[in-house]
Design a protein around this motif. Structure first.
Motif, short mmCIF file in Angstrom:
data_model
loop_
_atom_site.label_atom_id
_atom_site.label_comp_id
_atom_site.label_asym_id
_atom_site.label_seq_id
_atom_site.Cartn_x
_atom_site.Cartn_y
_atom_site.Cartn_z
N ALA A 1 -28.49 -23.14 38.07
CA ALA A 1 -27.30 -22.69 37.34
C ALA A 1 -26.01 -22.98 38.09
O ALA A 1 -24.98 -22.42 37.78
CB ALA A 1 -27.41 -21.21 37.02
N ASN A 2 -26.09 -23.84 39.11
CA ASN A 2 -24.88 -24.16 39.88
C ASN A 2 -24.23 -22.90 40.45
O ASN A 2 -23.01 -22.78 40.44
CB ASN A 2 -23.86 -24.90 39.00
CG ASN A 2 -24.19 -26.36 38.83
OD1 ASN A 2 -24.77 -26.97 39.72
ND2 ASN A 2 -23.85 -26.90 37.69
N SER A 3 -25.05 -21.99 40.93
CA SER A 3 -24.55 -20.76 41.57
C SER A 3 -23.78 -19.87 40.63
O SER A 3 -22.96 -19.07 41.08
CB SER A 3 -23.68 -21.11 42.79
OG SER A 3 -24.37 -21.91 43.69
N LYS A 4 -24.03 -19.97 39.35
CA LYS A 4 -23.33 -19.10 38.40
C LYS A 4 -24.00 -17.73 38.38
O LYS A 4 -25.16 -17.60 38.00
CB LYS A 4 -23.38 -19.72 37.01
CG LYS A 4 -22.74 -18.83 35.94
CD LYS A 4 -22.91 -19.43 34.57
CE LYS A 4 -22.52 -18.44 33.49
NZ LYS A 4 -22.73 -18.99 32.14
N LEU A 5 -23.25 -16.71 38.79
CA LEU A 5 -23.75 -15.34 38.76
C LEU A 5 -23.24 -14.64 37.51
O LEU A 5 -22.07 -14.76 37.15
CB LEU A 5 -23.26 -14.56 39.98
CG LEU A 5 -23.82 -14.93 41.34
CD1 LEU A 5 -23.22 -14.03 42.42
CD2 LEU A 5 -25.33 -14.81 41.36
N TYR B 1 -33.02 -15.62 40.63
CA TYR B 1 -32.48 -14.87 41.76
C TYR B 1 -31.73 -13.65 41.23
O TYR B 1 -31.18 -13.68 40.13
CB TYR B 1 -31.49 -15.71 42.58
CG TYR B 1 -32.01 -17.09 42.92
CD1 TYR B 1 -31.68 -18.18 42.13
CD2 TYR B 1 -32.80 -17.30 44.04
CE1 TYR B 1 -32.14 -19.44 42.42
CE2 TYR B 1 -33.27 -18.56 44.35
CZ TYR B 1 -32.93 -19.62 43.54
OH TYR B 1 -33.39 -20.87 43.83
N GLN C 1 -28.94 -10.67 42.83
CA GLN C 1 -28.16 -10.21 43.97
C GLN C 1 -27.57 -8.83 43.67
O GLN C 1 -27.31 -8.49 42.53
CB GLN C 1 -27.01 -11.19 44.27
CG GLN C 1 -27.47 -12.61 44.59
CD GLN C 1 -26.32 -13.49 45.06
OE1 GLN C 1 -25.29 -13.01 45.50
NE2 GLN C 1 -26.52 -14.81 44.99
N LEU D 1 -30.13 -10.21 48.44
CA LEU D 1 -30.57 -11.21 47.46
C LEU D 1 -32.08 -11.19 47.41
O LEU D 1 -32.75 -11.09 48.45
CB LEU D 1 -30.07 -12.60 47.89
CG LEU D 1 -30.41 -13.80 47.02
CD1 LEU D 1 -29.36 -14.89 47.23
CD2 LEU D 1 -31.78 -14.37 47.34
N PHE E 1 -22.82 -10.90 36.16
CA PHE E 1 -22.80 -9.54 36.70
C PHE E 1 -23.05 -8.49 35.63
O PHE E 1 -22.63 -8.63 34.48
CB PHE E 1 -21.44 -9.25 37.35
CG PHE E 1 -21.28 -9.84 38.71
CD1 PHE E 1 -20.86 -11.15 38.87
CD2 PHE E 1 -21.53 -9.09 39.86
CE1 PHE E 1 -20.72 -11.71 40.14
CE2 PHE E 1 -21.38 -9.64 41.12
CZ PHE E 1 -20.98 -10.94 41.27
N PRO F 1 -15.92 -7.37 45.55
CA PRO F 1 -17.34 -7.07 45.81
C PRO F 1 -17.78 -7.64 47.16
O PRO F 1 -17.30 -8.68 47.60
CB PRO F 1 -18.06 -7.78 44.66
CG PRO F 1 -17.04 -7.93 43.59
CD PRO F 1 -15.73 -8.14 44.32
N PHE G 1 -21.34 -8.63 49.28
CA PHE G 1 -22.77 -8.92 49.12
C PHE G 1 -23.61 -7.96 49.96
O PHE G 1 -23.28 -7.65 51.11
CB PHE G 1 -23.03 -10.36 49.58
CG PHE G 1 -24.48 -10.72 49.66
CD1 PHE G 1 -25.14 -10.70 50.87
CD2 PHE G 1 -25.19 -11.05 48.53
CE1 PHE G 1 -26.48 -11.03 50.97
CE2 PHE G 1 -26.53 -11.38 48.61
CZ PHE G 1 -27.17 -11.37 49.83
N TYR H 1 -24.35 -6.27 44.91
CA TYR H 1 -23.06 -6.20 45.58
C TYR H 1 -22.55 -4.76 45.54
O TYR H 1 -22.87 -4.00 44.64
CB TYR H 1 -22.03 -7.10 44.88
CG TYR H 1 -22.23 -8.57 45.11
CD1 TYR H 1 -23.23 -9.28 44.43
CD2 TYR H 1 -21.45 -9.27 46.04
CE1 TYR H 1 -23.43 -10.63 44.65
CE2 TYR H 1 -21.65 -10.62 46.27
CZ TYR H 1 -22.64 -11.28 45.56
OH TYR H 1 -22.83 -12.63 45.80
N GLU I 1 -28.90 -14.86 38.56
CA GLU I 1 -28.64 -16.30 38.61
C GLU I 1 -29.88 -17.03 38.14
O GLU I 1 -30.98 -16.76 38.61
CB GLU I 1 -28.29 -16.74 40.03
CG GLU I 1 -27.94 -18.23 40.12
CD GLU I 1 -27.56 -18.66 41.52
OE1 GLU I 1 -27.38 -17.79 42.38
OE2 GLU I 1 -27.47 -19.88 41.75
#
Lengths: 114, 113
Positions: B97-101, B32, B34, B49, B103, B44, B46, B36, B93
């Motif tokens: 990854a457990n929603s780990k972004l 994924y 995203q 996505l 950047f 930030p 959003f 921002y 992501e």
């Protein structure tokens, strides 16, 4: 209505002190995060909690300790503050689950260590 | 090593033109991506996505593309306005990854009237 709120907005303190930053979200999200944005503007994840359980813990000094009393709150306590801790700290929240979801960020807390 | 690059630190364009912001990555296989927007002194916000199996996503004047072969995402703002001036961040992501972004550093866009 503020979705993700943080207090304080600004925090100026001396080296060696202990301080806390509070975060609250009213979006009903299960997942909350702490990010650090340094002077070069890099935004890096520090911690993530899902329903009060720690799920992401990046390489952060153990002087930093997150605490989640309930799923709407995620506080950050920092012991023995150092000059290098000066940064803007952002709290964020998102829905949990499979896939990727947008994250909602708070307004940030600018920490200055002198 | 893993790296996310946003092609320049700043982009200046004339109002009404299309702004194109680039996000390149190496040694990642994101599921994924995203985008921002960040205004000075704010958190930030959003924007869009896009998933690895999607080539393009649109929302009003915004369009994002995702090319996993080139390891690149392009973010377009058409008919740009001075109010679009801000820093734009891409975030990757990985699957599971457990929603780990992760950047990128961001690109600061300035739209002049």
């Amino acid at each position: 209505d503020t979705a993700v709120s943080q207090t304080p907005k600004y925090l100026v303190t001396q080296m060696g002190n202990d301080k806390s930053i509070k975060c609250e979200q009213n979006l009903g999200h299960d997942t909350m995060y702490w990010y650090k944005q340094d002077s070069k503007k890099f935004l890096k994840i520090m911690f993530s909690y899902n329903n009060k359980e720690l799920i992401i813990n990046e390489t952060v000094p153990n002087r930093f300790s997150p605490k989640s009393p309930d799923k709407a709150h995620l506080n950050l306590h920092i012991n023995s503050l150092e000059l290098g801790d000066s940064a803007v700290y952002f709290c964020a929240s998102s829905r949990p689950g499979r896939g990727s979801y947008e994250q909602y960020f708070g307004p940030g807390t600018r920490l200055t260590v002198t | 090593s893993q790296k996310i690059e946003q092609n320049s630190e700043a982009l200046n364009i004339q109002e009404g033109k299309t702004a194109t912001l680039t996000c390149n990555y190496t040694n990642y296989s994101p599921a994924y991506l995203q985008w921002y927007r960040q205004d000075p002194g704010r958190g930030p916000v959003f924007l869009l996505l896009i998933r690895e199996n999607e080539k393009e996503k649109r929302k009003e004047r915004l369009k994002v593309t995702f090319d996993t072969t080139l390891k690149q995402s392009l973010f377009h703002i058409t008919a740009s306005q001075p109010a679009d001036s801000a820093t734009y961040l891409c975030a990757l992501e990985m699957a599971g990854a457990n929603s780990k972004l992760t950047f990128g550093k961001g690109i600061t866009l300035s739209v002049r009237p």
